[in-house]
Design an enzyme around this catalytic site. Structure first.
Site, PDB file in Angstrom:
ATOM      1  CG  ASP A  48      -1.900  -1.158   1.218  1.00  0.00           C
ATOM      2  OD1 ASP A  48      -2.323  -1.566   0.125  1.00  0.00           O
ATOM      3  OD2 ASP A  48      -2.213  -1.669   2.313  1.00  0.00           O
ATOM      4  CG  HIS A 107      -3.123  -5.267   3.161  1.00  0.00           C
ATOM      5  ND1 HIS A 107      -2.514  -4.335   2.355  1.00  0.00           N
ATOM      6  CD2 HIS A 107      -2.905  -6.474   2.556  1.00  0.00           C
ATOM      7  CE1 HIS A 107      -1.954  -4.930   1.320  1.00  0.00           C
ATOM      8  NE2 HIS A 107      -2.182  -6.235   1.422  1.00  0.00           N
TER       9      HIS A 107
END
Length: 384
Positions: free
Chosen positions: A173, A200
């Site tokens: 990310d 996530h």
């Protein structure tokens, strides 16, 4: 908040290829034959930070290990095949990376993977708890928002839980946020650092653009679009691969980046910071990703959320209910396991059933849960 601290990012990855960096780390990759496992193992083999690389899967690891062993770097490589060889793969390990699990297909969410991947992660975590309880555990297998609580509960069952040594790898990310911001602003992505907090998956992925180094500004509509792209970047790859897999190469890069940062810190380097999904008191959620200062014993200090914009504050509030639900789902999965399952007594594992639609119930012969590999090739990390 992070600008005063060393940014590990691409620098750690580049350092790992330098002949000046030396360490004797013993690293295991569980799920090493798959789409993430193979390129991740390649990156680890290339690093002088690693002296021994052990590769585990339920198919093809001898071949993967033989291939990697021909590379002219110092790490020795050995492949381990099947549950009976898993203990030897893990013994003496300093770091264990777990990309094992089935990938997302178009239309699937990370939670759709839960039933299969939860069983895989729980069983591998149980083996780690028994055979390398002091190792750093880096979980890549999705859904990370649930697989980290699963890993923690398994380690608790074995009486060896240390929250400073269990990490959910959310680094992809951050890598994506850095890349997308750099593209929009014409910057070198290696010099951009965007902290990404929360979880996530989807809206739990919270990029803190307001804390970006160097400082950047976007109109609200562009900021919302950028945030949405970062949150759904995994789906972007799944769709682009049109059923042929999910994010594997970028995930391998991100996984290697995190491992190299962790090894740097374990080797005494100061100021090493990475975001990771860990047990936390920084938000109204028992697990939460924030920037962490890493040290010789793992998580040295949680650097917290820091100052956020109203837009980011709203995203945090909206993410908490989903995070709590995913965490509870993971914790309940382990709590509901029967006492005779491998989560309590993991010396023998069963990987016999390769049908991913089968029920994940204990084998009547071994009293252990069956683990499902890919129905085509049998690998744990089968990201075709």
């Amino acid at each position: 908040m992070l600008s005063a601290l060393a940014r590990p990012a691409g620098a750690a990855l580049r350092r790992s290829f330098s002949t000046s960096a030396q360490n004797n780390a013993k690293v295991a990759v569980l799920g090493a034959s798959g789409g993430i496992g193979q390129p991740l193992s390649l990156l680890l083999k290339n690093s002088p930070l690693v002296s021994r690389l052990t590769l585990y899967d339920i198919a093809h690891t001898p071949g993967v290990a033989a291939d990697l062993s021909h590379i002219e770097t110092r790490a020795t490589v050995k492949g381990y095949l099947g549950p009976e060889q898993l203990p030897d793969c893990l013994k003496g390990c300093d770091v264990v990376v777990i990309p094992a699990g089935v990938p997302r297909k178009p239309g699937m969410t990370r939670d759709d993977l839960f039933n299969t991947n939860a069983t895989i992660v729980a069983t591998l975590a149980a083996a780690c708890a028994q055979h390398c309880p002091e190792a750093m555990i880096c979980i890549i297998a999705n859904p990370v928002n649930s697989t980290i609580p699963i890993t923690a509960e398994v380690f608790k069952k074995h009486g060896v839980y240390n929250p400073n040594r269990i990490f959910g790898v959310t680094t992809l990310d951050i890598v994506r946020a850095n890349t997308f911001v750099a593209e929009l602003k014409g910057l070198d992505p290696a010099r951009v650092n965007v902290p990404v907090i929360g979880g996530h998956a989807g809206k739990t992925i919270i990029p803190l653009i307001s804390q970006c180094t160097p400082k950047v500004d976007f109109p609200q509509d562009q900021l919302a679009a950028l945030t949405g792209r970062i949150q759904e970047a995994g789906t972007e790859v799944v769709k682009a691969k049109a059923g042929a897999g999910s994010a594997t190469l970028s995930m391998a890069y991100a996984g290697a980046r995190f491992v190299f940062s962790l090894l740097d810190a374990m080797n005494g380097k100061e100021g090493v910071v990475e975001c990771s999904f860990v047990q936390s008191q920084e938000a109204d959620s028992s697990y939460f990703s924030t920037p962490l200062l890493l040290g010789k014993k793992g998580l040295e200090k949680n650097l917290g959320i820091g100052k956020v914009s109203p837009f980011e504050e709203k995203m945090i509030a909206e993410a908490i209910p989903e995070l709590k639900a995913s965490i509870k789902k993971g914790e309940d999965f382990v709590k509901n396991m029967k006492p005779h399952s491998s989560y309590l007594q993991p010396p023998e594992l069963s990987f016999q059933d390769k049908n991913p639609t089968s029920s994940a119930t204990p084998s009547p012969n071994t009293h252990l849960p069956k683990i499902f590999g890919c129905p085509q090739c049998g690998r744990l990390d089968a990201r075709h």
